[in-house]
Each structure stands twice: as structure tokens, then as C-alpha cells.
Design an enzyme around this catalytic site. Sequence first.
Site, short mmCIF file in Angstrom:
data_model
loop_
_atom_site.label_atom_id
_atom_site.label_comp_id
_atom_site.label_asym_id
_atom_site.label_seq_id
_atom_site.Cartn_x
_atom_site.Cartn_y
_atom_site.Cartn_z
N LYS A 94 0.85 -1.20 0.00
CA LYS A 94 0.00 0.00 0.00
C LYS A 94 0.88 1.25 0.00
CE LYS A 94 -3.96 1.80 2.71
NZ LYS A 94 -4.82 1.50 3.88
N SER B 246 -9.68 1.55 3.08
CA SER B 246 -8.87 2.39 2.22
C SER B 246 -7.87 1.63 1.36
CB SER B 246 -8.10 3.40 3.07
OG SER B 246 -7.21 2.75 3.97
N SER C 191 -10.02 -1.09 6.93
CA SER C 191 -9.41 -0.87 5.62
C SER C 191 -8.75 -2.08 4.98
CB SER C 191 -8.40 0.28 5.70
OG SER C 191 -9.08 1.50 5.91
#
Length: 449
Positions: A76, A154, A178
Amino acid sequence: MQTLAQLAKDLAENRVTSAALVERALAAIGDPAGEGARTFISVDAEGARAAAQLADAQRRRGRAVSRFAGIPFSSKDIFDIAGEVTTAGSVVLKEAAPATADAVAIARLKAMGMIVIGRTNMTEFAYSGVGLNPHYGTPRSPFDRATGRIPGGSSSGAGVSVADGMVSLAIGTDTGGSCRVPGAYCGIVGYKSSHGRVPLTGCYPLSPSFDSIGPLANSVACCATADALMAGDWDGVPPQREAQGLRLAVLRDFVLDGLAPGVAQAFGRALDRLSAAGAVLSDLRFPELAELPTINGKGGIVAAEAYAGHRALMARAGQGYDPRVRNRIAMAETILAADYLDYLGRRREMIRLFAERCEGIDAVILPTTLNQAPAIAELAEDRDYLRFNAMSLRNTYVGNFLNGCAISLPMQGQGEAPSGLMAMAPWGRDRALFGAAAAIERVLAPLRA
């Protein structure tokens, strides 16, 4: 669907090389008909190829640093990687200085010979559960791609990178859901580790009280492996459990309100299958969870801590933010210090109650989200964005607020829209939870066969 164990076996038995795995990943990412351009913010093809050559050379000499050496994974955009700029899905950090060291979680995977293929897209600053990003585009959920559905956030790119077979492991973060929300919307497994087990050093912060690091992958075993490598506190082999005799508590308060029909049907079917397999189901009552909408009226603890971390940057570069992210963070400007302390105190009490009520229980189960992934077009208006964001995060946030560990498992049937069953346990019971989750996974897997 490839698991880390299968890839490790293939490498060990010379059925595949690391170079071939990297080229396969790069081809999937670069496929013009696929989601790679929206899934990845950047791809390090040169670095990945060099690392693969090294891994293959070491394995030929019998010196592979681990059985997983040479397997590519995605990171990420919230994690530092030495020599690269960590933008956290934003454009306001594009001119920041490159990181001088890898984030600890990423460094530990690389120390095992695993290869970062690139940085995945995300909701800006990790502050949303739907996964939209106006700067880099929004990767689409693998289900009903023609319509274009949200991937969950997210860790949006992380979820799609695994679901589309670009990689077999993605590393994300989980502050309110997330890792688990993209897991549910993309039909894969997403894990939230107990807060603090995986060091947050080198991870761009959102809420220090809630931020945790976790994997997204194709199986419970894959997530267990990655969790163990990043945390360094266990061997990654879950205890062997069977559904027969597994003690599962169905959380009845708050999290079952307003379920979409498809989720309600899938969850009910999952409960029936678990019961038929011999799991012992009971009800867990937690009426205190009804306080969460009030506590989170202005964003609660997460928003207060996010505002503290962002107010100086917003003052300098607020116009460069995604307006929806900026506005949600700015709401916390009116949270009083006394309110924040009250929230922390009430959270401590609920954490204590959760641990007490989980005595004698292997896992608490509930739907990961109350809905299935809506079309991206349905979030065009701000009010709908806020509504779907709240829907996406309502159930997963419970696990964060109660400071537990939690995992989302696919529970949809073949051809159905993805939905997740979440299993959670009090802080520190990660290893035991993986054992329970693996047993649940074996019961639910035939639904997708």
C-alpha cells in the site's frame, strides 16, 4: 487462485522461478484490459526483476533466505520504501523527500526474500472505507466490472491486486476496516492484526490509537503467514481446528441492523452451514455498541487524531486534498479535548467488557459489511458518499473500537456479489483466531466451488 504455500512449493520443486513470477505479475498489472493502471500508483519493474534474479541465484545454490523468497507482493502506498516517496494516495506529498528506510513491516517481508512489485492505490490518507481516489483513479471491484463497483477502502488497490491475480499477497493498513472492507467487496481474505503487534514504524499515520497493519490474500493461511512474518511473534502455523465443537458467538446487537438482503441471506446460510458442520453457535449481546454513532458523531477518536496529524498540512496545502477527505478530517476541529478523553475512557470500558464476554468463545462472528459493493456512480453526490462510507465501515469499526483482531472471509455463493463473514476476538488472540478462521473457511469454501 494461488496461495503462498503453493507458490513456495512450486519454487522449491523448480516448477517456477521467481523471475517468472515477477514477469507474470508485471504482465497482469500492465494488461491494458485490466485494472493495473488504477490499482498501482507506481510499479518497480526494474527493482523487482533484479530481486528475482538474486532470489533465483540463491535458490540454485541452496541458499534461499526462506521458502517464500522470490514471491512478489504489493505494498500500500502508505508504507515507506527506501528511495521512494510515500504519497499515501495524495498529491500533496508528491514533492516530499524519499524515504531513507523501509517500513518495518515491509522490511521484514523483504528480509525473507519477498519482492515488492509496486505501491498500490488507496483512499487518500487512508480516510474512507469506499476506496475512491480522485487523484489516481478508483480500481473497480472484480464483481460486475462492466458496471464498475467500489473496491472498498482504504486499501483499495491492495484488494484488487490480489482479487485480479496480479499478486497473491498485498499489505495494507486497517484503522476502521481498511483491510477487511476490500476483502469483503473483492471476495478475498482481509486481516486486521491486534493493534501494535506489527510495528507501525515507517507507516504514514492516520490514528495512532487505531492504526494496524494487515495482509490481504487468497486464504486464511496466506494471511497467517504474512502476519507472522511482519509481527515476528509466532510461527504462522494456525492451530489445527475443525468446525465440530468450534464455539462461535453471533454478535446480535447493532451489527445486524439494516442488512442488505443479499448479505442477510449469505450470512444466514453461513450460520446454517457452520451449525450443520458441528460448530456451537450462541448469541452475544453488546447493547453498548448503540453508543458508537454518538461517539462518532464528528468522527470520534479517529477523526480527532487525524485532525491533529493533518491540521498543519491542511493549512499549507489543503486545496490539494480530496475535498471529501479534507472535509471529514476538518469536522474534528470542533471536538473538545474533554470529549476526546471521554471517548478514550468509554472505549477502555468497552474493551474490558468485550474481553469478559468473549470468555469461553473461539470467535465472535458477524457480517463484515451490511451491504455489497455499490456502483461507483452511486457515490457521485457527497451525501451518498457519506452514506455508503458509513455503511461500509459500520461493522468493521466495531473490531477496531473494541481493540480486537479480526478477519473477513468470503461467504458468497458462486456467481453472487461478494460479501464477507467477519470473525473477531479480543486483543492478542491472533493465533487462535487464525485457527478458528481456517475452520470456518473450510466450511464456506464449497459455496464458491
